[in-house]
Design a protein around this motif. Structure first.
Motif, PDB file in Angstrom:
ATOM      1  N   LYS A  55     -22.768  -7.352  -0.829  1.00  0.00           N
ATOM      2  CA  LYS A  55     -23.245  -7.277   0.460  1.00  0.00           C
ATOM      3  C   LYS A  55     -22.083  -6.976   1.595  1.00  0.00           C
ATOM      4  CE  LYS A  55     -25.888 -10.234   3.740  1.00  0.00           C
ATOM      5  NZ  LYS A  55     -26.532 -11.510   3.953  1.00  0.00           N
ATOM      6  N   HIS A  56     -21.060  -7.848   1.436  1.00  0.00           N
ATOM      7  CA  HIS A  56     -20.275  -7.856   2.381  1.00  0.00           C
ATOM      8  C   HIS A  56     -18.955  -7.008   1.822  1.00  0.00           C
ATOM      9  CE1 HIS A  56     -21.840 -11.104   4.862  1.00  0.00           C
ATOM     10  NE2 HIS A  56     -22.152 -11.666   3.906  1.00  0.00           N
ATOM     11  N   LYS A  57     -18.024  -6.747   2.628  1.00  0.00           N
ATOM     12  CA  LYS A  57     -16.896  -5.877   2.400  1.00  0.00           C
ATOM     13  C   LYS A  57     -15.866  -6.678   3.060  1.00  0.00           C
ATOM     14  CE  LYS A  57     -19.987  -2.003   3.471  1.00  0.00           C
ATOM     15  NZ  LYS A  57     -20.267  -1.201   4.367  1.00  0.00           N
ATOM     16  N   LEU A  58     -14.670  -6.867   2.460  1.00  0.00           N
ATOM     17  CA  LEU A  58     -13.539  -7.384   2.995  1.00  0.00           C
ATOM     18  C   LEU A  58     -12.390  -6.742   3.295  1.00  0.00           C
ATOM     19  CD1 LEU A  58     -12.299 -10.121   4.271  1.00  0.00           C
ATOM     20  CD2 LEU A  58     -11.685 -10.664   1.914  1.00  0.00           C
ATOM     21  N   LEU A  59     -11.911  -6.440   4.359  1.00  0.00           N
ATOM     22  CA  LEU A  59     -10.759  -5.806   4.615  1.00  0.00           C
ATOM     23  C   LEU A  59      -9.430  -6.391   5.127  1.00  0.00           C
ATOM     24  CD1 LEU A  59      -9.206  -3.065   4.765  1.00  0.00           C
ATOM     25  CD2 LEU A  59     -10.213  -2.590   7.326  1.00  0.00           C
ATOM     26  N   ILE A  60      -8.323  -6.459   4.502  1.00  0.00           N
ATOM     27  CA  ILE A  60      -7.286  -7.258   4.864  1.00  0.00           C
ATOM     28  C   ILE A  60      -6.407  -6.432   5.327  1.00  0.00           C
ATOM     29  CG2 ILE A  60      -5.611  -9.072   4.049  1.00  0.00           C
ATOM     30  CD1 ILE A  60      -7.860 -10.012   2.316  1.00  0.00           C
ATOM     31  N   VAL A  61      -5.559  -6.538   6.559  1.00  0.00           N
ATOM     32  CA  VAL A  61      -4.506  -5.506   6.891  1.00  0.00           C
ATOM     33  C   VAL A  61      -3.404  -6.371   7.083  1.00  0.00           C
ATOM     34  CG1 VAL A  61      -3.740  -4.333   8.894  1.00  0.00           C
ATOM     35  CG2 VAL A  61      -6.023  -4.233   8.411  1.00  0.00           C
ATOM     36  N   LEU A  62      -2.172  -5.887   6.394  1.00  0.00           N
ATOM     37  CA  LEU A  62      -0.847  -6.603   6.241  1.00  0.00           C
ATOM     38  C   LEU A  62       0.229  -5.561   7.117  1.00  0.00           C
ATOM     39  CD1 LEU A  62      -0.583  -8.083   2.761  1.00  0.00           C
ATOM     40  CD2 LEU A  62      -1.242  -9.162   4.705  1.00  0.00           C
ATOM     41  N   GLN A  63       0.784  -6.118   7.946  1.00  0.00           N
ATOM     42  CA  GLN A  63       1.663  -5.391   8.731  1.00  0.00           C
ATOM     43  C   GLN A  63       2.817  -6.357   8.809  1.00  0.00           C
ATOM     44  OE1 GLN A  63       0.396  -1.544   9.334  1.00  0.00           O
ATOM     45  NE2 GLN A  63       2.220  -2.370   9.850  1.00  0.00           N
ATOM     46  N   ALA A  64       4.189  -5.707   8.873  1.00  0.00           N
ATOM     47  CA  ALA A  64       5.254  -6.477   8.869  1.00  0.00           C
ATOM     48  C   ALA A  64       6.593  -5.604   9.063  1.00  0.00           C
ATOM     49  CB  ALA A  64       5.533  -7.324   7.686  1.00  0.00           C
ATOM     50  N   MET A  65       7.741  -6.311   9.429  1.00  0.00           N
ATOM     51  CA  MET A  65       8.888  -5.511   9.315  1.00  0.00           C
ATOM     52  C   MET A  65       9.202  -5.580   7.726  1.00  0.00           C
ATOM     53  SD  MET A  65      10.028  -4.897  12.553  1.00  0.00           S
ATOM     54  CE  MET A  65      10.241  -5.785  14.007  1.00  0.00           C
ATOM     55  N   ASP A  66      10.313  -4.652   7.573  1.00  0.00           N
ATOM     56  CA  ASP A  66      10.784  -4.639   6.177  1.00  0.00           C
ATOM     57  C   ASP A  66      11.396  -5.957   5.746  1.00  0.00           C
ATOM     58  OD1 ASP A  66      10.463  -1.982   5.366  1.00  0.00           O
ATOM     59  OD2 ASP A  66      12.130  -1.284   6.656  1.00  0.00           O
TER      60      ASP A  66
END
Ligand code: ATP
Ligand code: MG
Length: 271
Positions: A55-66
């Motif tokens: 039913k649900h969808k999960l989106l995880i965003v990862l951002q960062a410096m090197d």
């Protein structure tokens, strides 16, 4: 974990977030690692439930410096999950066909479907970060993107996508140590890219770009978390805690069979 969330409408400054923060677990690394293992098991069960409920969808965003540990976070937090329901999408410098389209084109193609978890290793945010820092498009173009991104994420959320965004926060000194470790360890040499050092010179510009992105795009439907990331174990603990807490809040349940299963049980037992 709420203290790491960027509240919509409230402007944050990254200098107010301590990359060394270990919350109430300072000096308790062993306990922290135990907690991490427990939460990881919980995540595995919740992921199965998400997959089963469809039913649900999960989106995880990862951002960062090197070197902040996007890869390490994915490896640690998702250890043991059923790979059938979890996918990682990496966003590198765009290809020619990608550049021929709008910047969200390649991103939309990778969003999770029902029952799925998708982890974005870099994301649409590169288009207001690296693109801004390197002047790849004029300011008049990238400035409009915060609004596009908010509307895009709103649409995904309206279509049953839960979105969590994490900025892994290390400081410049920690990055220096991590680069040195990559240079000094033969097994880690492959991770070093000379161009990483020219990016490092742009640290203040990146911090400014991140700060603006966090302030412009942390919303109720797609919040940002600033994760203290100088200590890998605490970074992983914060990320898994937020994900587990959020999945629990979805109040998911295993699908009920459409019909009474007693007859099948009986049939099998009387074989
Ligand atoms: P990472 O740095 O994510 O751990 P990597 O070192 O394996 O991965 P890189 O070749 O460094 O891979 O790929 C990521 C690079 O692509 C980064 O420098 C990033 O800023 C750049 N990039 C991602 N999206 C875009 C974009 N939309 N426009 C320009 N550059 C982008
Ligand atoms: Mg890189």
């Amino acid at each position: 974990m709420d203290k790491y969330r960027v509240k919509p409408g409230k402007k944050i400054a990254l200098r107010d977030f301590d990359p060394n923060d270990r919350g109430d677990m300072q000096g308790e690394k062993d306990k922290g690692i135990e907690k991490l293992a427990k939460l990881r098991l919980e995540l595995n069960q919740l992921q199965e439930l998400l997959y089963a409920e469809h039913k649900h969808k999960l989106l995880i965003v990862l951002q960062a410096m090197d070197t902040a540990g996007k890869d390490g976070t994915i490896r640690s937090v998702f250890e043991g999950v059923n790979p059938q329901g979890v996918r990682v999408a990496n966003f590198k410098a765009p290809t020619v066909p990608e550049l021929d389209h709008d910047y969200l084109w390649r991103v939309h193609a990778q969003v999770p479907g029902k029952g799925e978890i998708t982890i974005f290793n870099r994301s649409q945010y590169e288009d207001v970060l690296v693109v801004r820092v390197h002047n790849l498009v004029p300011e008049t173009v990238w400035k409009k993107r915060y609004q596009h991104i908010n509307a895009f994420e709103r649409m995904l959320a309206d279509e049953s996508t839960t979105i969590l965004k994490f900025y892994l926060n290390i400081d410049a000194e920690e990055q220096k140590q991590r680069f040195l470790e990559r240079l000094n360890t033969p097994e880690k040499n492959w991770k070093f890219n000379p161009s990483d050092l020219s990016e490092r010179k742009l640290w203040p510009q990146y911090i400014q770009a991140y700060e603006d992105a966090l302030n412009e795009t942390s919303t109720d439907w797609a919040p940002w978390y600033v994760v203290p990331a100088n200590h890998n174990w605490y970074r992983n603990l914060v990320v898994v805690s937020v994900i587990v807490g959020t999945l629990k809040g979805l109040k998911m349940s295993f699908p009920k069979p459409d019909e009474d299963l007693a007859q099948y049980r009986k049939a099998l037992e009387s074989e």
